[in-house]
Motif scaffolding. Sequence first.
Motif, PDB file in Angstrom:
ATOM      1  N   PRO A  25      -1.091   9.850  -3.812  1.00 46.00           N
ATOM      2  CA  PRO A  25      -0.123  10.253  -2.780  1.00 46.00           C
ATOM      3  C   PRO A  25      -0.365   9.681  -1.387  1.00 46.00           C
ATOM      4  O   PRO A  25       0.610   9.309  -0.718  1.00 46.00           O
ATOM      5  CB  PRO A  25      -0.234  11.788  -2.796  1.00 46.00           C
ATOM      6  CG  PRO A  25      -0.588  12.109  -4.208  1.00 46.00           C
ATOM      7  CD  PRO A  25      -1.523  11.014  -4.635  1.00 46.00           C
ATOM      8  N   PRO A  26      -1.619   9.563  -0.886  1.00 43.65           N
ATOM      9  CA  PRO A  26      -1.774   8.990   0.458  1.00 43.65           C
ATOM     10  C   PRO A  26      -1.332   7.532   0.571  1.00 43.65           C
ATOM     11  O   PRO A  26      -1.169   7.025   1.685  1.00 43.65           O
ATOM     12  CB  PRO A  26      -3.285   9.129   0.728  1.00 43.65           C
ATOM     13  CG  PRO A  26      -3.716  10.268  -0.145  1.00 43.65           C
ATOM     14  CD  PRO A  26      -2.901  10.112  -1.392  1.00 43.65           C
ATOM     15  N   GLN A 212       2.284   7.060   7.523  1.00 46.51           N
ATOM     16  CA  GLN A 212       2.108   7.798   6.280  1.00 46.51           C
ATOM     17  C   GLN A 212       1.481   9.155   6.600  1.00 46.51           C
ATOM     18  O   GLN A 212       0.369   9.213   7.131  1.00 46.51           O
ATOM     19  CB  GLN A 212       1.186   7.024   5.332  1.00 46.51           C
ATOM     20  CG  GLN A 212       0.832   7.758   4.056  1.00 46.51           C
ATOM     21  CD  GLN A 212       2.053   8.045   3.193  1.00 46.51           C
ATOM     22  OE1 GLN A 212       2.925   7.199   3.060  1.00 46.51           O
ATOM     23  NE2 GLN A 212       2.119   9.228   2.611  1.00 46.51           N
ATOM     24  N   PRO A 213       2.163  10.258   6.298  1.00 45.85           N
ATOM     25  CA  PRO A 213       1.568  11.577   6.538  1.00 45.85           C
ATOM     26  C   PRO A 213       0.350  11.796   5.634  1.00 45.85           C
ATOM     27  O   PRO A 213       0.332  11.374   4.469  1.00 45.85           O
ATOM     28  CB  PRO A 213       2.693  12.554   6.181  1.00 45.85           C
ATOM     29  CG  PRO A 213       3.942  11.738   6.165  1.00 45.85           C
ATOM     30  CD  PRO A 213       3.529  10.365   5.766  1.00 45.85           C
ATOM     31  N   LEU A 214      -0.658  12.459   6.175  1.00 39.52           N
ATOM     32  CA  LEU A 214      -1.857  12.803   5.425  1.00 39.52           C
ATOM     33  C   LEU A 214      -2.014  14.322   5.425  1.00 39.52           C
ATOM     34  O   LEU A 214      -1.778  14.973   6.444  1.00 39.52           O
ATOM     35  CB  LEU A 214      -3.097  12.156   6.048  1.00 39.52           C
ATOM     36  CG  LEU A 214      -3.048  10.634   6.241  1.00 39.52           C
ATOM     37  CD1 LEU A 214      -4.324  10.163   6.932  1.00 39.52           C
ATOM     38  CD2 LEU A 214      -2.851   9.917   4.921  1.00 39.52           C
ATOM     39  N   THR A 215      -2.431  14.870   4.308  1.00 43.53           N
ATOM     40  CA  THR A 215      -2.662  16.320   4.241  1.00 43.53           C
ATOM     41  C   THR A 215      -3.911  16.705   5.022  1.00 43.53           C
ATOM     42  O   THR A 215      -3.942  17.718   5.716  1.00 43.53           O
ATOM     43  CB  THR A 215      -2.797  16.768   2.773  1.00 43.53           C
ATOM     44  OG1 THR A 215      -1.615  16.391   2.056  1.00 43.53           O
ATOM     45  CG2 THR A 215      -2.982  18.268   2.687  1.00 43.53           C
ATOM     46  N   LEU A 216      -4.931  15.845   4.904  1.00 44.83           N
ATOM     47  CA  LEU A 216      -6.207  16.029   5.596  1.00 44.83           C
ATOM     48  C   LEU A 216      -6.658  14.687   6.145  1.00 44.83           C
ATOM     49  O   LEU A 216      -6.309  13.641   5.588  1.00 44.83           O
ATOM     50  CB  LEU A 216      -7.276  16.559   4.629  1.00 44.83           C
ATOM     51  CG  LEU A 216      -7.045  17.913   3.961  1.00 44.83           C
ATOM     52  CD1 LEU A 216      -8.060  18.102   2.830  1.00 44.83           C
ATOM     53  CD2 LEU A 216      -7.171  19.035   4.980  1.00 44.83           C
ATOM     54  N   ASP A 219      -7.952  12.168   3.647  1.00 47.69           N
ATOM     55  CA  ASP A 219      -7.056  11.364   2.810  1.00 47.69           C
ATOM     56  C   ASP A 219      -7.106   9.894   3.181  1.00 47.69           C
ATOM     57  O   ASP A 219      -6.742   9.033   2.357  1.00 47.69           O
ATOM     58  CB  ASP A 219      -5.608  11.860   2.948  1.00 47.69           C
ATOM     59  CG  ASP A 219      -5.369  13.163   2.217  1.00 47.69           C
ATOM     60  OD1 ASP A 219      -6.199  13.546   1.368  1.00 47.69           O
ATOM     61  OD2 ASP A 219      -4.339  13.821   2.498  1.00 47.69           O
ATOM     62  N   LEU A 258      -3.817  13.061  11.129  1.00 45.73           N
ATOM     63  CA  LEU A 258      -3.041  13.426   9.946  1.00 45.73           C
ATOM     64  C   LEU A 258      -1.944  12.413   9.644  1.00 45.73           C
ATOM     65  O   LEU A 258      -0.971  12.729   8.957  1.00 45.73           O
ATOM     66  CB  LEU A 258      -2.434  14.820  10.130  1.00 45.73           C
ATOM     67  CG  LEU A 258      -3.444  15.968  10.170  1.00 45.73           C
ATOM     68  CD1 LEU A 258      -2.733  17.291  10.424  1.00 45.73           C
ATOM     69  CD2 LEU A 258      -4.241  16.039   8.859  1.00 45.73           C
ATOM     70  N   THR A 259      -2.093  11.202  10.171  1.00 44.52           N
ATOM     71  CA  THR A 259      -1.177  10.108   9.840  1.00 44.52           C
ATOM     72  C   THR A 259      -1.961   8.800   9.792  1.00 44.52           C
ATOM     73  O   THR A 259      -3.047   8.684  10.357  1.00 44.52           O
ATOM     74  CB  THR A 259      -0.042   9.948  10.877  1.00 44.52           C
ATOM     75  OG1 THR A 259      -0.611   9.653  12.148  1.00 44.52           O
ATOM     76  CG2 THR A 259       0.824  11.190  10.952  1.00 44.52           C
TER      77      THR A 259
END
Length: 279
Positions: A25-26, A212-216, A219, A258-259
């Motif tokens: 996903p990342p 790209q959004p990151l959850t943590l 990532d 987080l991106t």
Amino acid sequence: MSQLDPDKARTAVTYSAAADHFDDPPLAFWARIGERTVERAGLEPGHRVLDVCSGTGSSAIPAARAVGPTGWVLGVDLADALLDRGREKACALGLSNLDFRCADVEALDLTPGSFDAVVCVFGIFFMPDMPAAVRRLWRWLKPGGTLAITTWGERVLEPGNTAFWDAIRAHRLDVYKTFRPWERIDTPDALRSMLAGAGATPCAVDAEHSSQPLTLPDDWWVIALGSGYRGTIERLDPGTQELVKRDTLARLRAQSALTAETNALYAIARKHPGRDAER
């Protein structure tokens, strides 16, 4: 596949190793930017498409969907481990009009003027002589055909990129930024100039700023394992890998990052039916 030069061999090894994380996903930006490239190419049902540096099919799969059952897509890459994932995805989607081939694009023997479109996403910068490679792609286009080339813009994958390379410099200065070929064409002017030197004109270049959004923050390390950074990571012993990972992620956690910037350049050139027919 014929013997590869050292840079291409390094690329094949790097991305074969990265295959285990390439579709995590990342790294969803591979598919997002591949899709946008295909949209810009303006593919139509029945078109024949050559997709160069296909990876796991981020542009080849949407191309196959766009051209439909009466069209055909040939995807080519040096890393067969990536292509295996692409084959699995194409099979799951029922795309019988998409073939993947492990090959060096500069050694391909294809009929001139046999494709309606040639697509290359995040790959042209791996060619030692980029203008020569573009001229080869241009010859494979039919008159009126479209060449779509996408490459990285500036600040690629920041802020993690700077954190990673600072950690590498601290622990293994000898491998610091030893292979970053995309920086040769990471501005619109540089990309446009390279394509013009290859005769791929007129050419429109669009710069896209995205992330790209990151959850943590952690990532970002998954991105490193599923991209070109993997080649540098693989050159480190396990202890040094852990130190680089520790320092990179500590910095990103401190920044609450987080991106990851995924700025891209999209170039579209169309082959004139008359003037360029023999080129």
